[in-house]
Design a protein around this motif. Sequence first.
Motif, PDB file in Angstrom:
ATOM      1  N   ARG A   1       0.830  -1.211   0.000  1.00 57.98           N
ATOM      2  CA  ARG A   1       0.000   0.000   0.000  1.00 57.98           C
ATOM      3  C   ARG A   1       0.864   1.260   0.000  1.00 57.98           C
ATOM      4  O   ARG A   1       0.562   2.232  -0.695  1.00 57.98           O
ATOM      5  N   ALA A   2       1.931   1.232   0.780  1.00 55.22           N
ATOM      6  CA  ALA A   2       2.829   2.385   0.826  1.00 55.22           C
ATOM      7  C   ALA A   2       3.470   2.636  -0.533  1.00 55.22           C
ATOM      8  O   ALA A   2       3.569   3.787  -0.986  1.00 55.22           O
ATOM      9  N   LEU A   3       3.879   1.563  -1.195  1.00 50.06           N
ATOM     10  CA  LEU A   3       4.487   1.707  -2.527  1.00 50.06           C
ATOM     11  C   LEU A   3       3.462   2.193  -3.549  1.00 50.06           C
ATOM     12  O   LEU A   3       3.793   2.975  -4.442  1.00 50.06           O
ATOM     13  N   THR A   4       2.222   1.737  -3.413  1.00 52.58           N
ATOM     14  CA  THR A   4       1.157   2.199  -4.309  1.00 52.58           C
ATOM     15  C   THR A   4       0.918   3.692  -4.120  1.00 52.58           C
ATOM     16  O   THR A   4       0.723   4.438  -5.087  1.00 52.58           O
ATOM     17  N   ILE A   5       0.948   4.141  -2.870  1.00 52.03           N
ATOM     18  CA  ILE A   5       0.788   5.572  -2.588  1.00 52.03           C
ATOM     19  C   ILE A   5       1.903   6.373  -3.257  1.00 52.03           C
ATOM     20  O   ILE A   5       1.659   7.414  -3.879  1.00 52.03           O
ATOM     21  N   ILE A   6       3.143   5.886  -3.144  1.00 49.77           N
ATOM     22  CA  ILE A   6       4.277   6.578  -3.761  1.00 49.77           C
ATOM     23  C   ILE A   6       4.087   6.673  -5.272  1.00 49.77           C
ATOM     24  O   ILE A   6       4.326   7.719  -5.882  1.00 49.77           O
TER      25      ILE A   6
ATOM     26  N   LEU B   1       5.652   7.586   5.712  1.00 48.90           N
ATOM     27  CA  LEU B   1       6.405   7.997   4.527  1.00 48.90           C
ATOM     28  C   LEU B   1       6.982   9.402   4.697  1.00 48.90           C
ATOM     29  O   LEU B   1       8.116   9.668   4.277  1.00 48.90           O
ATOM     30  N   VAL B   2       6.227  10.288   5.323  1.00 46.07           N
ATOM     31  CA  VAL B   2       6.711  11.648   5.579  1.00 46.07           C
ATOM     32  C   VAL B   2       7.878  11.603   6.559  1.00 46.07           C
ATOM     33  O   VAL B   2       8.905  12.279   6.372  1.00 46.07           O
ATOM     34  N   GLU B   3       7.736  10.802   7.614  1.00 48.97           N
ATOM     35  CA  GLU B   3       8.776  10.689   8.636  1.00 48.97           C
ATOM     36  C   GLU B   3      10.096  10.241   8.034  1.00 48.97           C
ATOM     37  O   GLU B   3      11.179  10.665   8.461  1.00 48.97           O
ATOM     38  N   ASN B   4      10.034   9.398   7.000  1.00 50.53           N
ATOM     39  CA  ASN B   4      11.238   8.860   6.380  1.00 50.53           C
ATOM     40  C   ASN B   4      11.678   9.650   5.150  1.00 50.53           C
ATOM     41  O   ASN B   4      12.647   9.274   4.480  1.00 50.53           O
ATOM     42  N   GLY B   5      10.968  10.737   4.843  1.00 49.89           N
ATOM     43  CA  GLY B   5      11.393  11.638   3.780  1.00 49.89           C
ATOM     44  C   GLY B   5      10.976  11.246   2.376  1.00 49.89           C
ATOM     45  O   GLY B   5      11.360  11.908   1.406  1.00 49.89           O
ATOM     46  N   PHE B   6      10.159  10.188   2.252  1.00 48.90           N
ATOM     47  CA  PHE B   6       9.782   9.735   0.914  1.00 48.90           C
ATOM     48  C   PHE B   6       8.690  10.608   0.290  1.00 48.90           C
ATOM     49  O   PHE B   6       8.580  10.684  -0.934  1.00 48.90           O
TER      50      PHE B   6
END
Length: 250
Positions: A7-12, A45-50
């Motif tokens: 899901r995170a990769l799909t968001i990116i 994702l924000v916390e890790n800068g992506f």
Amino acid sequence: MVQSVDRALTIIKLISARKEGIGVTELAEKLELNKSSIFRLLATLVENGFIEQDMETKKYKLGYIYLEIANKLLDSIDIRKEAASYLRELERISNEVIHLVIYSQKEAVYIEKLEGSETLRMHSQVGKRAPMHCTSAGKVILANLPDSEVIEIIKQKGLPRHTENTIITAEELFEALKTIKNQGFGIEREENEPGITCIAAPIFNHLGDVTGAVSISGTSMRMNEEKIDLIKNKLIEVGMKISERLGYKK
């Protein structure tokens, strides 16, 4: 498959496709998730800068960390390693000498040489610099440089005669470069060494700039029009494949 990672990769991917960014509501609709789940994924994702949030529009965009990652990837690319299998393929098909050349500080430099199975004595060697105006590799590089840079190279290096076939005027050289640019490859017929004919194709980097060339060299007797016609398309293809390995997008 780990669902949260997927899901995170799909968001990116969704965010990367929208230059203006994308909001939480739209992301929730596309992923068919509630907003609280989307917020948790976005926060990580924000916390890790992506990704990062635009404070005015509240939409999410890609973070600058991708530039750092891309630069690290590009720095790690070894053109000789990326080109190796393609060079061996050209050697097998042609049985001739194969050169890999890079463009560095307004000069062409041999960084790889495969000897082929045919007998051929050439001046080229790994680490040696190749004349730009009278080698096929040098000319395909020049053909894909801005005219202003070509003029500067001519001013610095001149157009010295190597054989009676060497191009020694800027007008004639620019005319030849125009043809090379249009056809996608360059040929040098005994312009650098008597009895040697070469054909080359350009290599481009991730920015679309010419970064080098790949060439096939043989005796003029073997490298006749028939053989050049047989190998030129494969050479162009190899130049493009190496370019793609360097991140080039046509």
